[in-house]
Scaffold this motif. Structure first.
Motif, mmCIF file in Angstrom:
data_model
loop_
_atom_site.group_PDB
_atom_site.id
_atom_site.type_symbol
_atom_site.label_atom_id
_atom_site.label_comp_id
_atom_site.label_asym_id
_atom_site.label_seq_id
_atom_site.Cartn_x
_atom_site.Cartn_y
_atom_site.Cartn_z
ATOM 1 N N HIS A 1 -15.999 -1.537 -6.098
ATOM 2 C CA HIS A 1 -14.897 -1.537 -5.132
ATOM 3 C C HIS A 1 -14.399 -2.959 -4.905
ATOM 4 O O HIS A 1 -13.195 -3.246 -4.992
ATOM 5 N N ARG B 1 -10.805 -4.578 -6.120
ATOM 6 C CA ARG B 1 -9.971 -5.163 -5.066
ATOM 7 C C ARG B 1 -9.633 -6.615 -5.398
ATOM 8 O O ARG B 1 -8.489 -7.060 -5.273
ATOM 9 N N GLN C 1 -20.040 5.508 -7.208
ATOM 10 C CA GLN C 1 -19.120 4.951 -6.215
ATOM 11 C C GLN C 1 -17.758 5.645 -6.229
ATOM 12 O O GLN C 1 -16.986 5.550 -5.279
ATOM 13 N N ASP D 1 -5.910 -1.610 0.092
ATOM 14 C CA ASP D 1 -7.168 -1.109 0.660
ATOM 15 C C ASP D 1 -7.098 0.391 0.922
ATOM 16 O O ASP D 1 -8.085 1.116 0.718
ATOM 17 N N HIS D 2 -5.942 0.866 1.364
ATOM 18 C CA HIS D 2 -5.759 2.302 1.619
ATOM 19 C C HIS D 2 -5.928 3.098 0.325
ATOM 20 O O HIS D 2 -6.597 4.151 0.302
ATOM 21 N N GLN D 3 -5.318 2.607 -0.750
ATOM 22 C CA GLN D 3 -5.418 3.315 -2.023
ATOM 23 C C GLN D 3 -6.847 3.264 -2.585
ATOM 24 O O GLN D 3 -7.340 4.255 -3.124
ATOM 25 N N ALA E 1 -9.528 3.136 -0.876
ATOM 26 C CA ALA E 1 -10.376 4.006 -0.071
ATOM 27 C C ALA E 1 -10.344 5.444 -0.565
ATOM 28 O O ALA E 1 -11.305 6.206 -0.379
ATOM 29 N N ARG E 2 -9.249 5.851 -1.202
ATOM 30 C CA ARG E 2 -9.160 7.193 -1.801
ATOM 31 C C ARG E 2 -10.086 7.325 -3.004
ATOM 32 O O ARG E 2 -10.577 8.413 -3.304
ATOM 33 N N THR F 1 -15.564 6.183 -2.726
ATOM 34 C CA THR F 1 -16.046 6.926 -1.557
ATOM 35 C C THR F 1 -17.336 6.358 -0.979
ATOM 36 O O THR F 1 -17.688 6.675 0.147
ATOM 37 N N THR F 2 -18.048 5.521 -1.766
ATOM 38 C CA THR F 2 -19.264 4.868 -1.280
ATOM 39 C C THR F 2 -19.258 3.425 -1.732
ATOM 40 O O THR F 2 -18.546 3.053 -2.662
ATOM 41 N N ASN F 3 -20.063 2.611 -1.107
ATOM 42 C CA ASN F 3 -20.157 1.193 -1.491
ATOM 43 C C ASN F 3 -20.900 1.016 -2.806
ATOM 44 O O ASN F 3 -20.661 0.088 -3.562
#
Length: 202
Positions: free
Chosen positions: A86, A90, A150, A190-192, A194-195, A198-200
């Motif tokens: 993630h 990012r 993840q 960040d919003h996209q 997050a879809r 789902t986990t770190n």
């Protein structure tokens, strides 16, 4: 070795002159004489290091891209030893946004190159290949996220990568034009993400 270092330093000095002229008024009417004056070198020396105007523009772009890749690696390294997919995805996407002076100036130069990308075959090839390579990188990272739990298996890694890269690139101009704040652009990314994540996974 010193000769190689001097050669590279002189090429960078000239390339930086191209970048400054690009951010001030574009590249369509920039001449070798203008670049030489900006770099404080002779036209003859400029031609020795780069050749024609077209070769100069291509060379300056290649140096800019190498710089961008190096800075991106440095910033990703600052995420730590095991940041998780993630955070890595990012970080890659944030490199596409003008979030600080260095990245803002870089994207201004890219904007100045845009018309040249449409009309110059050599520059067009550089512009054509870059997004697909970046999409492939992001797709591979998302796929690795699926392997480590993840990212859900139902996610289409290639499709999401294409969307994320296109979205980040699309927000470049709106930030440069101050139509959107850098903070808002980061929030959209960040919003996209997050879809997708789902986990770190850490």
């Amino acid at each position: 070795m010193p000769r190689k270092a001097d050669h590279d330093q002189r090429r960078r000095q000239i390339a930086e002159a191209v970048w400054r002229l690009a951010t001030r008024g574009g590249l369509e009417d920039v001449t070798l004489r203008q670049v030489a004056a900006e770099a404080e070198v002779s036209v003859r020396l400029l031609q020795y290091y780069f050749g024609t105007r077209e070769q100069l523009l291509l060379g300056a772009l290649e140096i800019l891209n190498d710089d961008a890749e190096q800075r991106a690696r440095e910033r990703l390294a600052m995420l730590g030893e095991a940041p998780g997919m993630h955070a890595i995805v990012r970080g890659v996407l944030l490199e596409l946004l003008p979030l600080d002076e260095e990245r803002r100036n870089r994207h201004l130069v890219y904007a100045a190159y845009f018309v040249r990308f449409l009309t110059d075959p050599a520059l067009a090839k550089v512009a054509h290949d870059a997004p697909r390579a970046l999409e492939n990188l992001v797709a591979d990272l998302i796929a690795q996220g699926q392997e480590t739990g993840q990212v859900p298996r139902t996610i289409d890694a290639a499709a999401e990568a294409a969307f994320l890269v296109a979205g980040a690139e699309g927000m470049q101009s709106s930030i440069l034009l101050r139509q959107r704040s850098a903070e808002d652009a980061v929030a959209v990314i960040d919003h996209q993400l997050a879809r997708i994540f789902t986990t770190n996974g850490e």
